[in-house]
Design an enzyme around this catalytic site. Structure first.
Site, PDB file in Angstrom:
ATOM      1  N   GLU A  92     -10.921   1.131  -4.079  1.00  0.00           N
ATOM      2  CA  GLU A  92     -11.301   0.815  -2.694  1.00  0.00           C
ATOM      3  C   GLU A  92     -11.945   2.028  -2.039  1.00  0.00           C
ATOM      4  OE1 GLU A  92      -7.917  -0.485  -0.420  1.00  0.00           O
ATOM      5  OE2 GLU A  92      -9.045  -0.611   1.444  1.00  0.00           O
ATOM      6  N   ASP A  98     -14.067  -1.216   2.269  1.00  0.00           N
ATOM      7  CA  ASP A  98     -13.192  -1.350   3.449  1.00  0.00           C
ATOM      8  C   ASP A  98     -13.969  -0.779   4.641  1.00  0.00           C
ATOM      9  OD1 ASP A  98      -9.816  -0.009   4.190  1.00  0.00           O
ATOM     10  OD2 ASP A  98     -11.331  -0.865   5.485  1.00  0.00           O
ATOM     11  N   SER A 114       0.867  -1.174   0.000  1.00  0.00           N
ATOM     12  CA  SER A 114       0.000   0.000   0.000  1.00  0.00           C
ATOM     13  C   SER A 114       0.904   1.225   0.000  1.00  0.00           C
ATOM     14  CB  SER A 114      -0.872  -0.003   1.251  1.00  0.00           C
ATOM     15  OG  SER A 114      -1.631   1.180   1.290  1.00  0.00           O
ATOM     16  N   LYS A 159      -1.071  -0.913  -4.414  1.00  0.00           N
ATOM     17  CA  LYS A 159      -2.230  -0.103  -4.025  1.00  0.00           C
ATOM     18  C   LYS A 159      -1.763   1.333  -3.866  1.00  0.00           C
ATOM     19  CE  LYS A 159      -4.560   0.190   0.377  1.00  0.00           C
ATOM     20  NZ  LYS A 159      -5.363  -0.526   1.386  1.00  0.00           N
ATOM     21  N   LYS A 215     -10.461  -6.417   7.365  1.00  0.00           N
ATOM     22  CA  LYS A 215      -9.527  -6.050   8.424  1.00  0.00           C
ATOM     23  C   LYS A 215     -10.114  -6.612   9.710  1.00  0.00           C
ATOM     24  CE  LYS A 215      -7.859  -1.837   6.276  1.00  0.00           C
ATOM     25  NZ  LYS A 215      -7.844  -0.349   6.332  1.00  0.00           N
ATOM     26  N   LYS A 248      -2.795   5.214  -2.856  1.00  0.00           N
ATOM     27  CA  LYS A 248      -3.785   6.078  -2.234  1.00  0.00           C
ATOM     28  C   LYS A 248      -4.144   7.182  -3.227  1.00  0.00           C
ATOM     29  CE  LYS A 248      -3.993   4.123   1.685  1.00  0.00           C
ATOM     30  NZ  LYS A 248      -5.256   3.620   2.211  1.00  0.00           N
ATOM     31  N   ASP A 277      -6.964   3.263  -3.554  1.00  0.00           N
ATOM     32  CA  ASP A 277      -7.724   3.335  -2.300  1.00  0.00           C
ATOM     33  C   ASP A 277      -8.000   4.803  -2.005  1.00  0.00           C
ATOM     34  OD1 ASP A 277      -7.225   2.191   1.153  1.00  0.00           O
ATOM     35  OD2 ASP A 277      -8.900   3.189   0.156  1.00  0.00           O
ATOM     36  N   GLY A 294      -4.570  -3.768   5.663  1.00  0.00           N
ATOM     37  CA  GLY A 294      -3.622  -3.505   6.741  1.00  0.00           C
ATOM     38  C   GLY A 294      -3.954  -2.196   7.444  1.00  0.00           C
TER      39      GLY A 294
HETATM   40  O1  LIG Z   1      -0.822  -1.669   6.585  1.00  0.00           O
HETATM   41  C1  LIG Z   1      -0.738  -1.255   5.411  1.00  0.00           C
HETATM   42  O2  LIG Z   1       0.280  -1.200   4.738  1.00  0.00           O
HETATM   43  C2  LIG Z   1      -2.000  -0.692   4.790  1.00  0.00           C
HETATM   44  C3  LIG Z   1      -2.089   0.736   5.155  1.00  0.00           C
HETATM   45  C4  LIG Z   1      -3.345   1.298   4.576  1.00  0.00           C
HETATM   46  O3  LIG Z   1      -3.559   1.258   3.383  1.00  0.00           O
HETATM   47  C5  LIG Z   1      -4.262   1.905   5.473  1.00  0.00           C
HETATM   48  C6  LIG Z   1      -3.988   1.949   6.801  1.00  0.00           C
HETATM   49  C7  LIG Z   1      -4.863   2.609   7.709  1.00  0.00           C
HETATM   50  C8  LIG Z   1      -5.946   3.245   7.240  1.00  0.00           C
HETATM   51  C9  LIG Z   1      -6.000   3.567   5.847  1.00  0.00           C
HETATM   52  O4  LIG Z   1      -5.211   4.689   5.654  1.00  0.00           O
HETATM   53  C10 LIG Z   1      -5.447   2.539   4.891  1.00  0.00           C
HETATM   54  C11 LIG Z   1      -6.532   1.621   4.387  1.00  0.00           C
HETATM   55  O5  LIG Z   1      -7.648   2.113   4.165  1.00  0.00           O
HETATM   56  O6  LIG Z   1      -6.293   0.438   4.127  1.00  0.00           O
HETATM   57 MG   LIG Z   2      -8.607   1.036   2.685  1.00  0.00          MG
END
Ligand SMILES: O=C(O)CCC(=O)C1=CC=C[C@@H](O)[C@@H]1C(=O)O
Ligand SMILES: [Mg+2]
Length: 369
Positions: free
Chosen positions: A215, A240, A137, A163, A264, A165, A190, A292
């Protein structure tokens, strides 16, 4: 099985690089670590994924500490547990919401249970995989070139999915540039709820880039507008934040709000509920992957175990520890080789909590008996 002692620790680890999303920047990670000791002396561990601030959802380290101390721990300490499913199905059933707090203590019970049975957590959950595929991510970077450099580095490490953002103003141009350089890589976006239905035309532009999914484009508590958006998008929507329970998943599938779900464990209240969502999605033809929350090693171990279930078809966010931390709180650290992580066969979570590192990164701890 009876839990005779629980220790809560407020942990703080420094992220190697700040993690930028549409809702904020995380420079380091505060979280609650739960240690549960049974009457026979077995120790189970789990992490809460609640953040310091209520930006991903309404839970925080502080709300979790309160719910754990004043409600969940007293219930657990006075209850006999014959199977971890009882924690969410019976013991915590009357407590509303606070899913991440519930998941943190339920996960420690699952770990202790599997250890007492002498089986891995993956096996206790019904996992079938020897190895899991993982992706990365990638947060919002200072420039598109910077995003391309991160992708190049992770591609060389063999990660199976990328992934990115996104948010308004950091979306179409970014994806277009990435696709020019990497036309074939498994790529997804995402949005963390950064868009509304008024952005429909902008989101439809992303259909041109063969993304695996988009996402959580819309509101964190929505499934109605997502159904309207999915009807006009050819790219699968993955939910999510909107999915907190088996019931949410059932309704989202019924409405056509998504074609993929990111599980999650903390967001849905624990491993028992996560497994129920897994089974529903398998029956409904909805592929899953494990999201995650920038977990430390113990949380990553739980994610690896749940990802070993067969309908976790798509690569998840459980990348290697070294992408997040200078040092992790487990030995060995989580290592992804060519985008694959071996599912531990040892009893429980299969990684050894590193007590010296745990103490090093503990800000505050409290014992409950
Ligand atoms: O743990 C990882 O590498 C995923 C991190 C990640 O994408 C996220 C972590 C916490 C909240 C969000 O920002 C985002 C998610 O939406 O998955
Ligand atoms: Mg997410």
């Amino acid at each position: 099985m009876k839990i005779k002692k629980i220790t809560l620790r407020h942990m703080k680890l420094d992220l190697l690089t700040p993690f930028v999303t549409s809702f904020g920047i995380e420079y380091d990670k505060d979280f609650i670590l739960v240690e549960a000791v049974t009457e026979s002396g077995t120790t189970g561990w789990a992490e809460s994924v609640a953040m310091l601030d209520p930006l991903y959802n309404e839970e925080t380290v502080k709300t979790n500490w309160h719910i754990l101390e004043d409600y969940l721990i007293p219930i657990i300490l006075k209850s006999g547990i014959s199977h971890p499913d009882e924690v969410s199905e019976k013991l915590f059933k009357h407590i509303r919401g606070n899913y991440m707090a519930k998941a943190a203590i339920e996960g420690a019970v699952w770990d202790a249970y599997a250890k007492e049975k002498g089986i891995s957590l993956a096996q206790a959950l019904g996992g079938t995989k020897e190895k899991i595929e993982v992706g990365v991510s990638i947060g919002i970077q200072e420039s598109i070139d910077a995003s391309l450099s991160v992708i190049e580095a992770r591609l060389k490490e063999g990660y199976k999915r990328f992934k990115l953002k996104i948010k308004p103003g950091w979306d179409v141009e970014l994806i277009d540039r990435v696709r020019q350089v990497y036309p074939e890589i498994p790529l997804m976006a995402d949005a963390n709820s950064a868009y509304t239905l008024s952005d429909m035309d902008r989101l439809r532009q992303l259909d041109a880039y063969n993304l695996m999914m988009i996402e959580q484009p819309l509101a964190h508590n929505d499934i109605i507008d997502h159904a309207e958006l999915q009807a006009v998008l050819s790219t699968p929507i993955c939910l999510d934040e909107s999915i907190h329970s088996l019931d949410d998943a059932r309704k989202a599938i019924k409405l056509g709000s998504c074609k993929i779900i990111n599980i999650k464990v903390g967001r849905v209240g624990g491993l028992t509920e996560a497994r129920k969502i897994h089974d529903l999605c398998m029956e409904s033809g909805i592929p899953l992957w494990c999201g995650g929350m920038l977990e430390a090693g113990i949380g990553r171990a739980h994610n690896i175990a749940i990802t070993s279930l067969p309908n976790f078809i798509l690569p998840g966010d459980t990348a290697g520890s070294a992408l997040y931390w200078k040092e992790d709180i487990i030995t060995p650290e989580v290592i992804a080789e060519n985008g694959l992580i071996s599912v531990p066969k040892l009893p429980g979570i299969g990684y050894k909590p590193n007590l010296e590192k745990i103490e090093k990164y503990t800000l505050l701890s409290k014992e409950y008996e």
